[in-house]
Design a protein around this motif. Structure first.
Motif, PDB file in Angstrom:
ATOM      1  N   LEU A   1       0.832  -1.204   0.000  1.00 41.38           N
ATOM      2  CA  LEU A   1       0.000   0.000   0.000  1.00 41.38           C
ATOM      3  C   LEU A   1       0.865   1.251   0.000  1.00 41.38           C
ATOM      4  CD1 LEU A   1      -2.632  -1.133   2.653  1.00 41.38           C
ATOM      5  CD2 LEU A   1      -3.146  -0.576   0.265  1.00 41.38           C
ATOM      6  N   LEU A   2       0.461   2.256  -0.771  1.00 42.48           N
ATOM      7  CA  LEU A   2       1.134   3.544  -0.747  1.00 42.48           C
ATOM      8  C   LEU A   2       0.566   4.386   0.402  1.00 42.48           C
ATOM      9  CD1 LEU A   2       1.203   4.345  -4.576  1.00 42.48           C
ATOM     10  CD2 LEU A   2       3.131   3.687  -3.123  1.00 42.48           C
ATOM     11  N   PRO A   3       1.384   5.315   0.944  1.00 42.21           N
ATOM     12  CA  PRO A   3       0.927   6.134   2.086  1.00 42.21           C
ATOM     13  C   PRO A   3      -0.355   6.905   1.797  1.00 42.21           C
ATOM     14  CG  PRO A   3       3.291   6.375   1.750  1.00 42.21           C
ATOM     15  CD  PRO A   3       2.779   5.597   0.579  1.00 42.21           C
ATOM     16  N   GLU A   4      -0.601   7.258   0.524  1.00 38.45           N
ATOM     17  CA  GLU A   4      -1.794   8.029   0.192  1.00 38.45           C
ATOM     18  C   GLU A   4      -3.089   7.259   0.460  1.00 38.45           C
ATOM     19  OE1 GLU A   4       1.001   8.707  -3.353  1.00 38.45           O
ATOM     20  OE2 GLU A   4       1.057   7.600  -1.471  1.00 38.45           O
ATOM     21  N   SER A   5      -2.989   5.965   0.723  1.00 41.38           N
ATOM     22  CA  SER A   5      -4.177   5.136   0.958  1.00 41.38           C
ATOM     23  C   SER A   5      -4.712   5.247   2.379  1.00 41.38           C
ATOM     24  CB  SER A   5      -3.860   3.664   0.655  1.00 41.38           C
ATOM     25  OG  SER A   5      -3.335   3.504  -0.644  1.00 41.38           O
ATOM     26  N   THR A   6      -3.952   5.839   3.269  1.00 37.73           N
ATOM     27  CA  THR A   6      -4.293   5.821   4.696  1.00 37.73           C
ATOM     28  C   THR A   6      -5.658   6.439   4.980  1.00 37.73           C
ATOM     29  OG1 THR A   6      -1.956   5.934   5.265  1.00 37.73           O
ATOM     30  CG2 THR A   6      -3.532   6.507   6.991  1.00 37.73           C
ATOM     31  N   VAL A   7      -5.957   7.577   4.353  1.00 31.97           N
ATOM     32  CA  VAL A   7      -7.226   8.273   4.628  1.00 31.97           C
ATOM     33  C   VAL A   7      -8.416   7.385   4.276  1.00 31.97           C
ATOM     34  CG1 VAL A   7      -8.673  10.237   4.025  1.00 31.97           C
ATOM     35  CG2 VAL A   7      -6.212  10.556   4.327  1.00 31.97           C
ATOM     36  N   ALA A   8      -8.384   6.779   3.093  1.00 33.82           N
ATOM     37  CA  ALA A   8      -9.492   5.921   2.670  1.00 33.82           C
ATOM     38  C   ALA A   8      -9.617   4.691   3.549  1.00 33.82           C
ATOM     39  CB  ALA A   8      -9.300   5.511   1.208  1.00 33.82           C
ATOM     40  N   LEU A   9      -8.475   4.094   3.933  1.00 34.75           N
ATOM     41  CA  LEU A   9      -8.513   2.900   4.776  1.00 34.75           C
ATOM     42  C   LEU A   9      -9.049   3.216   6.163  1.00 34.75           C
ATOM     43  CD1 LEU A   9      -5.118   1.313   3.711  1.00 34.75           C
ATOM     44  CD2 LEU A   9      -7.399   0.393   3.247  1.00 34.75           C
ATOM     45  N   ASP A  10      -8.644   4.349   6.708  1.00 37.35           N
ATOM     46  CA  ASP A  10      -9.143   4.735   8.038  1.00 37.35           C
ATOM     47  C   ASP A  10     -10.648   5.024   7.995  1.00 37.35           C
ATOM     48  OD1 ASP A  10      -6.660   4.394   9.123  1.00 37.35           O
ATOM     49  OD2 ASP A  10      -6.129   6.522   9.131  1.00 37.35           O
ATOM     50  N   SER A  11     -11.131   5.545   6.875  1.00 33.11           N
ATOM     51  CA  SER A  11     -12.577   5.746   6.727  1.00 33.11           C
ATOM     52  C   SER A  11     -13.302   4.408   6.706  1.00 33.11           C
ATOM     53  CB  SER A  11     -12.871   6.513   5.438  1.00 33.11           C
ATOM     54  OG  SER A  11     -12.348   7.825   5.498  1.00 33.11           O
ATOM     55  N   LEU A  12     -12.675   3.399   6.098  1.00 32.23           N
ATOM     56  CA  LEU A  12     -13.262   2.065   6.076  1.00 32.23           C
ATOM     57  C   LEU A  12     -13.299   1.470   7.475  1.00 32.23           C
ATOM     58  CD1 LEU A  12     -14.446  -0.219   4.406  1.00 32.23           C
ATOM     59  CD2 LEU A  12     -12.110  -0.992   3.896  1.00 32.23           C
ATOM     60  N   VAL A  13     -12.238   1.698   8.267  1.00 34.23           N
ATOM     61  CA  VAL A  13     -12.214   1.249   9.662  1.00 34.23           C
ATOM     62  C   VAL A  13     -13.371   1.890  10.436  1.00 34.23           C
ATOM     63  CG1 VAL A  13     -10.921   1.324  11.825  1.00 34.23           C
ATOM     64  CG2 VAL A  13      -9.737   0.808   9.679  1.00 34.23           C
TER      65      VAL A  13
END
Length: 698
Positions: A542-554
């Motif tokens: 995963l690239l760092p730019e994915s963090t926002v979307a993944l945290d929204s999924l959490v």
């Protein structure tokens, strides 16, 4: 001698002709009056007065009084005053007639003359002849309120208020324009009633002397400029009077006042409803509020929660004059009628009810102390569950009739009607604004990667005890006025979709502020795109730019703890099937590992790599961004290879995606024995709900 006899004979003939003309005019006037055609009746009584010999002072006074009563009913203030002065001069005005005269002096801004008249009336006794038009107690109350009005009005005008008022020439014609109603999600349409020449019908109304009213509308363009008023081009308007309308909460039903004409029967106003189909309003049909066919029903208003219809009527059981009533709207129809009683209604006239979206109740009255004519009053529910009234002062109120407010959302601004400054009594539309500090939550509930959810519901819970559910407008939006210093939790929900929660703390502010919140809801039945998930090229990292979307999924999984999902990854068609499937499986597992590290239980997550097996099916929302795609297209290899090179790259990018779909909605809801862990509480009985919510007392 012969000449003298001839002259006397001529005079006798003239007097006889005048007497016949006067009697004929009186008969016509009485007929018009019995039908409620006050303008035509007034003109006939005035004609009869002019044909009555000056020596017959008693008869002239009686006929002047008849004309005065009718002119007063059609707000022809100057003519009414002239006729009342003659009735008083000829000693034909009873105390209750002089009370009306004094109240019209108020309406004309003659406060000193009005005060003198009221003072002379305060010890008078109402007439005992025939049926009393007003009880002694009601008479005394209106006299006391009149004295207060005459004394206070000049001070109110001098003190002013924070309100600013402006006449809106863009809406107003040469006749009456009144009862504006804002509509549309952006409040960009204004409905109002008008008697302008474009209204239907060829004859002038015997009630008002103008054309029968029709409902017109004006639209506001993207620059905020209101357009030329247009008549509603459908079956809504007729040759009869239509006006004083309001809209249901969802904007799909119009409630309006109609005055059908029948040459043989009195004019009784009725309330009718019309339904909107697409952009057109259908024909109005009468709404039967009671079985009473001898009373009028007018000026409908819907409460902000959509549960009550408020209206005006002169039916028996009121406080006198016109009163405000209400009926509960249920799925099976209307559930009885009730009079609002005190402190709203008085022995005078209470009319034109309306609501500000925050629940404050507005109406107009000439029975409470005011500046003259109909004044606007505000009724706010107190901690005792009763209404408490306030007078907003000048310039919202004036010596004339002020009524029919409509609000632009939650702000204290909008439009209203007034006949101030118009010598003929025509009503015109004005804007108003009171620069209050209003802090508002504005939210949108919509399908994730899709359109607004018009069946969405926002549940708002505040640390101050707020617990409220709001439906959304046609664009999926809702608004809620906040209280400074309160913490709010707002939950967006819709049947068939997962919930989404937002939290907010509202601080004090010196200027109005809007808190915009987004509620993208994930479908339970269809795959949902997890946008902005990025991987290293040809790898599962995963690239760092994915963090926002993944945290929204959490966050979404935490907000919906009873669901399990399949987390899937997809590739484009380039590369071998085996390679693409393996790469997508690793990518799905990488995302699942991230979610587990953030505290999501592993047994709620199923990673699946589909490779190129499930090419993307284009939805309408995506097609809007790419004109070369249409709804329903499937991005197969065969489809993509027929596209232009740049379009092929875009289609391949759309295929490379991460999605999830809901597998179960009952995770961890039952214990080992199959019993529900946290069963829902049974709904309280209706009487318990009403006791808990504390219905207002009237």
């Amino acid at each position: 001698m012969n000449k003298s006899l001839f002259s006397l004979s001529c005079i006798a003939i003239v007097l006889m002709l005048c007497s016949c003309a006067a009697e004929n005019a009186m008969r016509k006037g009485e007929k018009f009056l019995s039908l409620g055609e006050y303008y035509d009746a007034a003109e006939q009584f005035k004609k009869a007065y002019s044909k009555t010999p000056p020596k017959e002072r008693e008869l002239r006074g009686q006929r002047a009084l008849k004309a005065a009563t009718c002119y007063a009913r059609v707000s022809s203030t100057m003519k009414a005053l002239a006729c009342y002065r003659n009735a008083v001069r000829f000693n034909q005005a009873k105390p209750e007639d002089r009370l009306t005269y004094a109240r019209i002096l108020l309406k004309n801004g003659e406060y000193k003359a009005a005060l003198k008249e009221f003072e002379e009336l305060k010890d008078s006794t109402v007439s005992e002849e025939g049926t009393k038009r007003i009880s002694q107690a009601d008479y005394d109350l209106l006299v006391r309120n009149g004295i207060t009005s005459a004394q206070s009005a000049p001070e109110w005008k001098k003190a002013g208020s924070a309100y600013t008022v402006k006449k809106m020439d863009v809406f107003n014609g040469r006749r009456a324009d009144y009862c504006p109603v804002l509509a549309g999600d952006q409040y960009d349409r204004l409905y109002f009633t008008s008697t302008r020449n474009e209204a239907q019908g060829d004859e002038l109304s015997g009630i008002t002397g103008a054309k029968p009213g029709d409902i017109f509308f004006s639209d506001k363009d993207e620059k905020g400029v209101w357009g030329r008023p247009q008549e509603i081009a459908s079956g809504l308007n007729t040759e009869f009077d239509e006006g004083a309308c309001c809209l249901s909460v969802d904007g799909g039903t119009m409630y309006l006042t109609q005055c059908p004409t029948d040459p043989q029967y009195p004019r009784y106003a009725t309330i009718a409803t019309a339904q909107r189909s697409d952009a057109a309003w259908g024909k109005a049909t009468e709404l039967k509020l009671t079985s009473d066919t001898l009373s009028s029903y007018a000026h409908p208003a819907i409460s902000p929660d959509g549960e009550w219809l408020y209206f005006v009527s002169d039916m028996p059981g009121g406080k006198g004059g016109l009163d405000i009533w209400r009926t509960r709207l249920t799925a099976s129809g209307m559930a009885g009628v009730e009079n609002l009683g005190e402190p709203v209604n008085t022995p005078g006239n209470e009319m034109f009810p309306t609501f500000r979206p925050n629940g404050d109740f507005y109406f107009s009255s000439d029975g409470h102390p005011g500046m003259g004519g109909l004044d606007v009053f505000i009724a706010v529910a107190g901690d005792d569950n009763k209404y408490h009234l306030s007078h907003p002062g000048y310039p919202l109120n004036s010596q004339g009739d002020d009524f029919g407010l409509t609000f632009e959302g939650n702000h204290n601004k909008g439009f209203f009607s007034s006949n101030r400054g118009d010598a003929r009594g025509w009503d015109h539309i004005y804007s108003f604004e009171n620069p209050e500090v209003v802090q508002t939550i504005r939210g949108w509930i919509y399908e994730q990667d899709g359109y607004e959810l018009t069946n969405g519901v926002a549940r708002i819970v505040g640390s101050d005890g707020t617990n409220q559910s709001l439906g959304v407008k046609s664009d999926g939006s809702f608004e809620f006025v906040t209280t400074p210093g309160v913490d709010y939790i707002v939950l967006g929900s819709c049947t068939g979709f997962l919930n989404h929660k937002e939290e907010l703390h509202v601080d004090s502010a010196k200027t109005s502020e809007v808190y915009d919140l987004q509620f993208p809801l994930a479908s339970i039945s269809a795959p949902v795109l997890v946008d902005n998930i990025f991987y290293v090229f040809n790898k599962a990292d995963l690239l760092p730019e994915s963090t926002v979307a993944l945290d929204s999924l959490v966050m979404m999984l935490n907000e919906n703890p009873n669901i399990t999902i399949e987390l899937s990854a997809h590739t484009d068609y380039r590369g071998s099937d085996e390679y693409n499937k393996a790469l997508s499986q690793k990518r799905a597992e990488t995302v699942v590992d991230y979610l587990i590290k953030k505290g999501i239980a592993a047994d709620r997550l199923t990673p699946v790599g589909y490779g190129e097996e499930q090419p993307k099916k284009i939805r309408k929302k995506v097609a809007e961004h790419y004109p070369w795609l249409k709804e329903g297209d499937i991005l197969t290899e065969e489809f993509i290879t027929k596209l232009k090179p740049d379009q092929q790259e875009t289609a391949n990018a759309l295929n490379r995606r991460t999605e999830f779909k809901v597998l179960r909605t009952t995770y961890d809801m039952f214990d080992e024995e199959g019993n529900m862990k946290n069963p829902p509480k049974p709904k309280p009985k209706k009487e318990e709900v009403e006791e808990e919510e504390g219905w207002f007392e009237f």
